[in-house]
Design a protein around this motif. Structure first.
Motif, mmCIF file in Angstrom:
data_model
loop_
_atom_site.group_PDB
_atom_site.id
_atom_site.type_symbol
_atom_site.label_atom_id
_atom_site.label_comp_id
_atom_site.label_asym_id
_atom_site.label_seq_id
_atom_site.Cartn_x
_atom_site.Cartn_y
_atom_site.Cartn_z
ATOM 1 N N GLY A 15 -9.773 -2.038 0.540
ATOM 2 C CA GLY A 15 -8.595 -1.939 1.387
ATOM 3 C C GLY A 15 -7.340 -1.458 0.695
ATOM 4 N N ARG A 16 -7.467 -0.553 -0.229
ATOM 5 C CA ARG A 16 -6.301 0.018 -0.909
ATOM 6 C C ARG A 16 -5.387 0.691 0.119
ATOM 7 N N THR A 17 -4.092 0.546 -0.058
ATOM 8 C CA THR A 17 -3.117 1.147 0.845
ATOM 9 C C THR A 17 -3.287 2.661 0.892
ATOM 10 N N ALA A 18 -3.079 3.216 2.069
ATOM 11 C CA ALA A 18 -3.172 4.669 2.261
ATOM 12 C C ALA A 18 -2.069 5.366 1.466
ATOM 13 N N PRO A 19 -2.246 6.651 1.176
ATOM 14 C CA PRO A 19 -1.223 7.397 0.437
ATOM 15 C C PRO A 19 0.127 7.401 1.171
ATOM 16 N N THR A 20 1.189 7.446 0.402
ATOM 17 C CA THR A 20 2.548 7.406 0.943
ATOM 18 C C THR A 20 2.801 8.519 1.947
ATOM 19 N N ASP A 21 2.328 9.727 1.671
ATOM 20 C CA ASP A 21 2.566 10.837 2.604
ATOM 21 C C ASP A 21 1.885 10.582 3.948
ATOM 22 N N PHE A 22 0.716 9.948 3.922
ATOM 23 C CA PHE A 22 0.033 9.606 5.166
ATOM 24 C C PHE A 22 0.829 8.553 5.931
ATOM 25 N N LEU A 23 1.318 7.519 5.232
ATOM 26 C CA LEU A 23 2.130 6.487 5.872
ATOM 27 C C LEU A 23 3.379 7.079 6.513
ATOM 28 N N GLU A 24 4.018 8.008 5.829
ATOM 29 C CA GLU A 24 5.217 8.651 6.368
ATOM 30 C C GLU A 24 4.894 9.458 7.619
ATOM 31 N N THR A 25 3.749 10.130 7.617
ATOM 32 C CA THR A 25 3.334 10.911 8.779
ATOM 33 C C THR A 25 3.070 10.001 9.975
ATOM 34 N N VAL A 26 2.401 8.882 9.745
ATOM 35 C CA VAL A 26 2.116 7.927 10.823
ATOM 36 C C VAL A 26 3.413 7.326 11.345
ATOM 37 N N ARG A 27 4.332 6.976 10.433
ATOM 38 C CA ARG A 27 5.628 6.415 10.860
ATOM 39 C C ARG A 27 6.379 7.428 11.726
ATOM 40 N N MET A 82 -5.354 11.537 14.618
ATOM 41 C CA MET A 82 -4.794 11.895 13.311
ATOM 42 C C MET A 82 -5.613 11.296 12.176
ATOM 43 N N VAL A 83 -5.999 10.029 12.307
ATOM 44 C CA VAL A 83 -6.776 9.358 11.274
ATOM 45 C C VAL A 83 -8.129 10.052 11.099
ATOM 46 N N GLY A 84 -8.718 10.487 12.203
ATOM 47 C CA GLY A 84 -9.994 11.190 12.127
ATOM 48 C C GLY A 84 -9.907 12.468 11.330
ATOM 49 N N ARG A 85 -8.771 13.147 11.392
ATOM 50 C CA ARG A 85 -8.578 14.379 10.623
ATOM 51 C C ARG A 85 -8.205 14.121 9.189
ATOM 52 N N SER A 86 -7.517 12.989 8.925
ATOM 53 C CA SER A 86 -6.935 12.762 7.601
ATOM 54 C C SER A 86 -7.789 11.917 6.675
ATOM 55 N N ALA A 87 -8.756 11.225 7.201
ATOM 56 C CA ALA A 87 -9.523 10.294 6.367
ATOM 57 C C ALA A 87 -10.415 11.028 5.388
#
Length: 87
Positions: A15-27, A82-87
């Motif tokens: 369960g490592r945190t997702a990359p910062t750029d991904f978090l920013e995109t989701v936010r 989005m998650v389906g494309r980015s994972a």
């Protein structure tokens, strides 16, 4: 199989945190989703080979629960794509 590649996979399993750029995109997606809602809480983390996203939306006190639930469902659909494309 190298030790290095094993360690990378273990990070994703635990369960490592997702990359910062991904978090920013989701936010950004959540903030721009609806003009009357805001983001109260956001986290995204690795869950095996995929990413799991948890977003808490805030809504005005006078908003009908059914309306807030519909807005949340629509955001869930957008985030899932989005998650389906980015994972």
């Amino acid at each position: 199989v190298s030790w290095s590649s094993c360690c990378k996979q273990v990070d994703k399993i635990v369960g490592r945190t997702a990359p910062t750029d991904f978090l920013e995109t989701v936010r950004e997606l959540a903030v721009m989703h609806h003009p009357q809602t805001g983001v109260g809480f956001l986290r995204a983390y690795h869950c095996g080979q995929r990413l799991a996203v948890d977003v808490e939306l805030t809504a005005p006190g006078g908003m009908m629960v059914a309306d807030a639930a519909q807005i949340a469902r629509e955001l869930k659909c957008k985030a899932s794509r989005m998650v389906g494309r980015s994972a």
